[in-house]
Design a protein around this motif. Structure first.
Motif, short mmCIF file in Angstrom:
data_model
loop_
_atom_site.label_atom_id
_atom_site.label_comp_id
_atom_site.label_asym_id
_atom_site.label_seq_id
_atom_site.Cartn_x
_atom_site.Cartn_y
_atom_site.Cartn_z
N THR A 283 66.19 -6.93 -45.70
CA THR A 283 66.41 -6.99 -44.26
C THR A 283 67.33 -8.15 -43.88
OG1 THR A 283 64.48 -8.41 -43.90
CG2 THR A 283 64.13 -6.02 -43.78
N LEU B 296 65.97 -13.62 -40.47
CA LEU B 296 65.27 -13.78 -39.19
C LEU B 296 65.72 -15.06 -38.49
CD1 LEU B 296 61.71 -12.75 -40.43
CD2 LEU B 296 63.32 -11.33 -39.14
N GLU C 14 67.37 -16.49 -34.27
CA GLU C 14 67.94 -16.20 -32.96
C GLU C 14 69.45 -16.17 -33.10
OE1 GLU C 14 66.26 -15.46 -30.24
OE2 GLU C 14 64.36 -15.70 -31.31
N ALA D 149 71.83 -9.25 -34.13
CA ALA D 149 70.56 -9.20 -33.39
C ALA D 149 69.86 -7.85 -33.61
CB ALA D 149 70.81 -9.42 -31.90
N ILE D 150 70.66 -6.77 -33.68
CA ILE D 150 70.08 -5.45 -33.94
C ILE D 150 69.46 -5.44 -35.34
CG2 ILE D 150 70.61 -3.01 -34.33
CD1 ILE D 150 72.84 -3.31 -32.19
N VAL E 280 68.28 -8.04 -36.98
CA VAL E 280 67.05 -8.86 -36.95
C VAL E 280 65.89 -8.06 -36.39
CG1 VAL E 280 65.97 -10.89 -35.93
CG2 VAL E 280 68.30 -11.05 -36.81
N GLN E 281 66.14 -7.29 -35.33
CA GLN E 281 65.07 -6.47 -34.75
C GLN E 281 64.63 -5.38 -35.73
OE1 GLN E 281 63.34 -7.03 -31.87
NE2 GLN E 281 62.06 -5.43 -32.77
N LYS E 282 65.59 -4.81 -36.45
CA LYS E 282 65.25 -3.81 -37.46
C LYS E 282 64.36 -4.42 -38.54
CE LYS E 282 68.77 -0.18 -37.62
NZ LYS E 282 69.74 0.50 -38.52
N ARG F 79 62.26 -6.90 -38.21
CA ARG F 79 60.90 -7.05 -37.67
C ARG F 79 60.19 -5.69 -37.61
NH1 ARG F 79 59.58 -11.89 -35.88
NH2 ARG F 79 61.22 -13.44 -35.61
N ASP F 80 60.93 -4.66 -37.26
CA ASP F 80 60.34 -3.32 -37.21
C ASP F 80 59.88 -2.87 -38.59
OD1 ASP F 80 60.85 -3.23 -34.50
OD2 ASP F 80 62.68 -2.03 -34.69
#
Length: 466
Positions: free
Chosen positions: A276, A279, A281, A288-289, A291-293, A295-296
């Motif tokens: 992934t 992680l 900010e 950013a997309i 990073v969100q992936k 976490r998902d």
């Protein structure tokens, strides 16, 4: 979904291969085969014994289609419990289709998905859970998933379910016997013994239900997310695990912007690794997309490998782990780049992290060097140990979602009965809850009048010819 009469299908995968196997089942299997098959031994079809394979010619309208091996299975000693013929021919698609179409021209029906195994179930050659295990064996991708499916097909799970069901039926019979003599105030059921029985049943069903977490990941592959800060070495770890360049590695932070997934079998267990994005900010919209992936993917994982460096802030790292944690997630904390330090893995630094987070969840810890390929095998061993500990040494493992929900409903009913006994609930109400528990256990093996929609759903997932 069941065809009447005799059915036929290709039992081996479509495409060209050395051989193909065609299977027939039903009362006309022998009669119609005798039309086309001429044994080399000049034996008559009627003289060929059951469970015997014979070499001969398959001839349609005086044209030789192929030299084939045909095996005859007389009912009820066959896979389906019916008369069965299996034809091993050459793997030509033309030959296979010519043989099948020749039978269809004589009135034989093409089999539907899973119809051979459905007939085996309906003819009591196996119960419903064993039939489902056949599908699991075909789909097994690892030694561990194969072992669970084999045990289920051989009836280990079925015997456990039948023992539970018989105890519940006996319990229900005693309760209902009391109802027949309610005016005489006769008691047949020893309440203390019933409570003890319920306790044992609850423990047994609870353990079986809980084994699903292990059985499901073994069946489908263990989802493992590799996460951490940018440049922690996540992509390098993925490459080291697979011993090939799966991901681009760069000193620039934020190189990985999307997830990279691949599977690897370690000691018979299939792992699905997911690399992934780092992680952090970021103002970069694309990163950013990613990073969100990341976490998902952690929320979907059974196991998290969290990579960190010794320069990390322990408190910040602990907060990050807390934000990623979800119930059931197993975590392995991995210090990377230990080759940069003379003392190797820093146990003291690791303890600072685990001390901060230990109240939240347990984690395993170790150190590696992806640059030097150091302790990668140690990490692989830890992955296997973490998953095996999930199995809790159960002799029977549940790996089927339908079974899991049936056990869950049975457990709810058992808990209601226990409360009913404690509150002196009338026997007729206890009997209703008992019936509910017996029903849900029975749906697993098919020891009830199984709904045809359920059968269609189960056997519809099989391949044609099985």
């Amino acid at each position: 979904m069941l065809s009447e009469g005799t059915i036929i299908a290709l039992a081996t995968p479509q495409g060209i291969g050395a051989i193909g196997v065609i299977r027939l089942s039903g009362p006309l299997s022998f009669e119609k085969t005798s039309v086309f098959f001429y044994p080399k031994s000049n034996k008559r079809w009627e003289d060929i014994q059951s469970n015997t394979t014979v070499l001969g010619s398959f001839v349609v309208n005086k044209q030789l289609i192929d030299e084939v091996l045909i095996t005859r299975f007389n009912n009820p000693n066959s896979y389906t419990g019916e008369d069965v013929v299996e034809i091993a021919c050459h793997g030509s698609s033309y030959i296979q289709q010519k043989i099948i179409s020749s039978y269809i021209a004589l009135g034989i029906q093409p089999a539907k998905a899973g119809e051979f195994t459905l007939r085996a179930y309906l003819n009591k050659k196996m119960d419903l859970s064993q039939a489902e295990a056949v599908s699991d064996i075909i789909a097994s991708e690892s030694k561990a998933s194969h072992e669970i499916a084999i045990k289920q097909m051989r009836g280990g799970f079925s015997k456990k379910m039948e023992a539970l069901r018989k105890q519940l039926i006996k319990f229900k019979a005693l309760i209902e016997l009391e109802l027949d003599f309610i005016e005489e105030d006769v008691s047949f059921a020893n309440k203390k013994e019933l409570k003890n029985l319920l306790f044992e049943l609850h423990k047994e069903i609870y353990n079986l239900k809980n084994s699903f977490a292990y059985g499901n990941v073994i069946k489908n592959g263990v989802p493992v997310t590799i996460a951490g800060k940018p440049n922690a070495g996540k992509s390098s770890l993925l490459n080291a695990l697979f011993m090939e360049e799966k991901a681009i590695v760069s000193k620039l932070p934020g190189t990985t912007r999307d997830t990279i997934e691949d599977t690897l079998i370690i000691e018979g267990i299939l792992f699905r690794f997911i690399d992934t994005a780092g992680l952090r900010e970021t103002d970069d919209v694309i990163e950013a997309i990613g990073v969100q992936k990341a976490r998902d993917k952690v929320t979907q994982a059974t196991l998290l490998i969290y990579l960190y460096e010794r320069t990390s802030d322990p408190k910040e790292l602990a907060l990050e782990l807390k934000s990623l944690y979800h119930p059931g997630l197993k975590i392995i904390l991995v210090e990377n780049k230990i080759d940069q330090y003379a003392d190797g893995f820093n146990q003291e630094f690791n303890e600072k992290i685990t001390f901060t987070i230990q109240k939240e969840f347990k984690s395993q810890s170790l150190g590696i060097s992806t640059l030097k390929n150091e302790s990668i095998d140690l990490l692989k061993n830890e992955l296997v140990h973490v998953i095996k500990r999930m199995g809790n040494q159960n002799d029977v493992i549940v790996n089927n979602t339908r079974h899991f929900y049936a056990l869950t409903e049975a457990l709810i009913a058992i808990e209601s009965i226990t409360k009913g006994l404690e509150n002196n609930l009338p026997g007729d109400l206890l009997s209703i809850e008992l019936k509910e528990a017996i029903y849900h256990i029975g749906t697993i093996t098919g020891e009830i009048d199984t709904d045809h929609d359920i059968l269609g759903s189960i056997f519809g997932q099989f391949c044609i010819g099985k």
